[in-house]
Scaffold this motif. Structure first.
Motif, mmCIF file in Angstrom:
data_model
loop_
_atom_site.group_PDB
_atom_site.id
_atom_site.type_symbol
_atom_site.label_atom_id
_atom_site.label_comp_id
_atom_site.label_asym_id
_atom_site.label_seq_id
_atom_site.Cartn_x
_atom_site.Cartn_y
_atom_site.Cartn_z
ATOM 1 N N PHE A 1 14.826 1.561 -16.914
ATOM 2 C CA PHE A 1 14.513 0.777 -15.728
ATOM 3 C C PHE A 1 14.492 1.693 -14.504
ATOM 4 N N PHE A 2 13.639 1.354 -13.512
ATOM 5 C CA PHE A 2 13.488 2.204 -12.322
ATOM 6 C C PHE A 2 14.810 2.336 -11.559
ATOM 7 N N ASN A 3 15.012 3.471 -10.910
ATOM 8 C CA ASN A 3 16.226 3.672 -10.110
ATOM 9 C C ASN A 3 15.903 4.073 -8.679
ATOM 10 N N ARG A 4 14.627 3.975 -8.284
ATOM 11 C CA ARG A 4 14.218 4.346 -6.938
ATOM 12 C C ARG A 4 13.854 3.101 -6.128
ATOM 13 N N ALA A 5 14.092 3.199 -4.828
ATOM 14 C CA ALA A 5 13.693 2.110 -3.939
ATOM 15 C C ALA A 5 13.282 2.670 -2.589
ATOM 16 N N ASN A 6 12.210 2.128 -2.046
ATOM 17 C CA ASN A 6 11.871 2.353 -0.646
ATOM 18 C C ASN A 6 12.385 1.172 0.164
ATOM 19 N N ARG B 1 0.835 -1.200 0.000
ATOM 20 C CA ARG B 1 0.000 0.000 0.000
ATOM 21 C C ARG B 1 0.872 1.254 0.000
ATOM 22 N N SER B 2 1.949 1.230 0.797
ATOM 23 C CA SER B 2 2.870 2.362 0.844
ATOM 24 C C SER B 2 3.580 2.556 -0.489
ATOM 25 N N LEU B 3 3.993 1.454 -1.118
ATOM 26 C CA LEU B 3 4.670 1.542 -2.411
ATOM 27 C C LEU B 3 3.733 2.111 -3.479
ATOM 28 N N VAL B 4 2.486 1.687 -3.450
ATOM 29 C CA VAL B 4 1.499 2.187 -4.409
ATOM 30 C C VAL B 4 1.280 3.688 -4.209
ATOM 31 N N LYS B 5 1.160 4.108 -2.966
ATOM 32 C CA LYS B 5 0.935 5.523 -2.658
ATOM 33 C C LYS B 5 2.087 6.380 -3.172
ATOM 34 N N HIS B 6 3.327 5.943 -2.924
ATOM 35 C CA HIS B 6 4.481 6.692 -3.414
ATOM 36 C C HIS B 6 4.548 6.649 -4.934
ATOM 37 N N GLY B 7 4.155 5.523 -5.519
ATOM 38 C CA GLY B 7 4.180 5.424 -6.972
ATOM 39 C C GLY B 7 3.208 6.398 -7.614
ATOM 40 N N GLU B 8 2.028 6.519 -7.050
ATOM 41 C CA GLU B 8 1.032 7.442 -7.589
ATOM 42 C C GLU B 8 1.481 8.887 -7.439
ATOM 43 N N ALA B 9 2.213 9.176 -6.348
ATOM 44 C CA ALA B 9 2.669 10.550 -6.102
ATOM 45 C C ALA B 9 4.021 10.837 -6.748
ATOM 46 N N LEU C 1 14.030 -3.970 -0.202
ATOM 47 C CA LEU C 1 13.926 -2.766 -1.014
ATOM 48 C C LEU C 1 13.027 -3.054 -2.204
ATOM 49 N N SER C 2 12.160 -2.111 -2.507
ATOM 50 C CA SER C 2 11.212 -2.304 -3.588
ATOM 51 C C SER C 2 10.880 -0.963 -4.213
ATOM 52 N N SER C 3 10.625 -0.978 -5.513
ATOM 53 C CA SER C 3 10.364 0.256 -6.253
ATOM 54 C C SER C 3 8.971 0.784 -5.949
ATOM 55 N N PRO C 4 8.841 2.075 -5.612
ATOM 56 C CA PRO C 4 7.511 2.653 -5.388
ATOM 57 C C PRO C 4 6.737 2.742 -6.705
ATOM 58 N N SER C 5 5.691 1.949 -6.819
ATOM 59 C CA SER C 5 4.917 1.908 -8.063
ATOM 60 C C SER C 5 3.582 1.232 -7.795
ATOM 61 N N PHE D 1 27.021 7.818 0.446
ATOM 62 C CA PHE D 1 25.704 7.240 0.222
ATOM 63 C C PHE D 1 24.667 8.358 0.358
ATOM 64 N N GLY D 2 23.842 8.509 -0.687
ATOM 65 C CA GLY D 2 22.878 9.604 -0.714
ATOM 66 C C GLY D 2 21.638 9.347 0.117
ATOM 67 N N ARG D 3 20.790 10.362 0.161
ATOM 68 C CA ARG D 3 19.522 10.242 0.890
ATOM 69 C C ARG D 3 18.625 9.177 0.259
ATOM 70 N N ASN D 4 18.838 8.914 -1.030
ATOM 71 C CA ASN D 4 18.081 7.882 -1.730
ATOM 72 C C ASN D 4 18.715 6.500 -1.588
ATOM 73 N N GLU D 5 19.789 6.388 -0.822
ATOM 74 C CA GLU D 5 20.494 5.125 -0.639
ATOM 75 C C GLU D 5 20.479 4.705 0.837
ATOM 76 N N GLY D 6 19.278 4.776 1.406
ATOM 77 C CA GLY D 6 19.145 4.476 2.827
ATOM 78 C C GLY D 6 19.523 3.058 3.186
ATOM 79 N N GLY D 7 19.317 2.118 2.271
ATOM 80 C CA GLY D 7 19.674 0.735 2.549
ATOM 81 C C GLY D 7 21.163 0.560 2.756
ATOM 82 N N GLY D 8 21.954 1.186 1.904
ATOM 83 C CA GLY D 8 23.404 1.121 2.063
ATOM 84 C C GLY D 8 23.861 1.798 3.345
ATOM 85 N N GLN D 9 23.236 2.919 3.678
ATOM 86 C CA GLN D 9 23.586 3.592 4.926
ATOM 87 C C GLN D 9 23.328 2.674 6.120
ATOM 88 N N ALA D 10 22.147 2.065 6.152
ATOM 89 C CA ALA D 10 21.801 1.189 7.272
ATOM 90 C C ALA D 10 22.733 -0.013 7.338
#
Length: 420
Positions: A242-247, A25-33, A257-261, A383-392
């Motif tokens: 191909f997608f380059n974003r991940a939540n 549900r969260s991935l869908v919401k981010h994908g729509e936005a 990690l999964s692509s918001p869509s 590691f960028g703000r979009n690379e939270g998995g690597g940071q963790a």
């Protein structure tokens, strides 16, 4: 009693499925936005964390020799009597499927002089050391001493193969390579195994496997936690669009990690399904499991559909002999064993394609990256703000290296983990 256990398992399954729905549900919401979740800031990691030999030895000792590791998918040891011998961070390991169906990991070392009692993989009810002929049962018990009258009296119960703590959950087998470890493996998994259960791996089929060399183990693992690179490094394989974003979703050190869509691929085809046009209760399980599931410190699981058959690649990463080397065993597992040539060939082609992607693109790039870092000319990597998995991931590596044995138990108790 059995009915009560079944009811408990069903309740756990319903609860974990609800968690999968909430994530989707969260991935869908981010994908729509057209948004993604970002962490608070960029983060620097010392470049020497990848190249320093002393640091590398510390990682092997404090992480790979102390924490539970996924040593095999259950389907690799599908039948009683199945076994495999392997080496992990310099430790010889033997994993067996015993007569009662349980899995057990042992130190693959004869209790007489230390010679390994098994090599390779196969089926065996007993193992005979090739040095002096001591023989052990599949469950590790010492069965016989060669020439016992000449050797002298032996208490066989005191000379069994050394057991490692072992747990089988969600169609995966974990072991801790410290016989004295008090760290509970189930607590270490932080409830992640309940979600992994939904793959159904315990009944899946092992289609193919191979082992490939790679760069520093953290360099390799960074790639499993990163969609940012996909349309660049893999533009000729996956494609530049191909997608380059991940939540990211975390359970202790384990991350999905999964692509918001709002779109997911329909099983067995290239057709895209719009989840917003379906009732949540009808969302297919493979849509709920999309993305990459990583198990700290060395496992990645990703779904694929070669030839129309539902499959997954389980990547098992271990450090090599020196800081710049690792090796990865890739297991291609399928929901059903292929029964026709088309599905079989499709699965084989999918697995071959993944070898190109990982070995020829990810790992060759990682090798070049490591060689450049060894020059010592860069102090940090970022590691960028979009690379939270690597940071963790790197934060957990630091945290667990610094923790003493007594602290490990506290870190992974469910109560403390839930409070963090």
């Amino acid at each position: 009693m059995a009915l009560a256990r079944d009811a408990d398992r069903q309740e756990e399954s319903n609860m974990s499925r609800q968690k999968l729905i909430e994530m989707t549900r969260s991935l869908v919401k981010h994908g729509e936005a057209d948004t993604m979740e970002l962490v608070d800031d960029v983060m620097a990691v010392p470049a020497s964390d990848y190249t320093d030999e002393d640091r590398f030895e510390q990682e092997k000792e404090r992480i790979f020799k102390r924490l539970p590791l996924m040593v095999a998918p259950s389907c690799e040891l599908a039948e009683p009597g199945s076994y495999k011998a392997m080496e992990i961070a310099g430790i010889p390991v033997l994993v067996t499927r015993q007569k009662d169906g349980t899995a057990q990991a042992f130190l693959n070392s004869c209790t007489h002089r230390g010679n390994p009692v098994a090599q390779g993989s196969g089926k065996a009810s007993r193992f005979t050391c090739g040095y002096h002929g001591w023989t052990f049962k599949n469950n590790g018990d010492l069965l016989a001493v060669a020439s016992p009258k000449d050797f002298g009296a032996v208490d066989k119960a005191a000379f069994c193969l050394k057991k490692f703590p072992t747990l089988e959950r969600a169609g995966l087998i974990w072991a801790t390579l410290d016989p004295e470890s008090t760290l509970d493996i189930a607590s270490y998994l932080c409830g992640y195994d309940e979600l992994l259960e939904h793959f159904g791996f315990k009944t899946w089929h092992l289609f193919e496997q191979r082992t490939i060399p790679g760069p520093n183990w953290k360099t390799a693992y960074d790639g499993y936690l990163d969609f940012y690179h996909l349309p660049v490094l893999h533009k000729d394989t996956f494609g530049a669009d191909f997608f380059n974003r991940a939540n990211y979703f975390a359970w202790g050190p384990h991350q999905r990690l999964s692509s918001p869509s709002k779109f997911v691929q329909k099983t067995g085809s290239d057709e895209q399904v719009d989840l917003t046009q379906m009732d949540e209760k009808d969302w297919p399980i493979d849509a709920l499991l999309q993305g990459v599931w990583t198990i700290f410190p060395h496992i990645s699981i990703a779904s694929f559909y070669g030839g129309g058959g539902r499959g997954a690649m389980i990547s098992q990463l271990f450090p090599g002999r020196n800081v710049g080397e690792s090796f990865t065993t890739q297991f291609y597992v399928m929901e059903h064993e292929p029964t026709d040539d088309e599905v079989r060939q499709g699965a084989h082609d999918q697995f071959a394609f993944l070898e190109t992607v990982v070995a020829e693109e990810d790992y060759k790039t990682g090798k070049r990256q490591h060689e450049a870092l060894q020059s010592g000319m860069l102090d940090k990597v970022w590691f960028g703000r979009n690379e939270g998995g690597g940071q963790a991931f790197h934060q957990w590596v630091d945290k667990l290296i610094k923790a003493d044995d007594a602290q490990l138990d506290a870190i992974f108790t469910p109560q403390l983990e839930a409070a963090e």
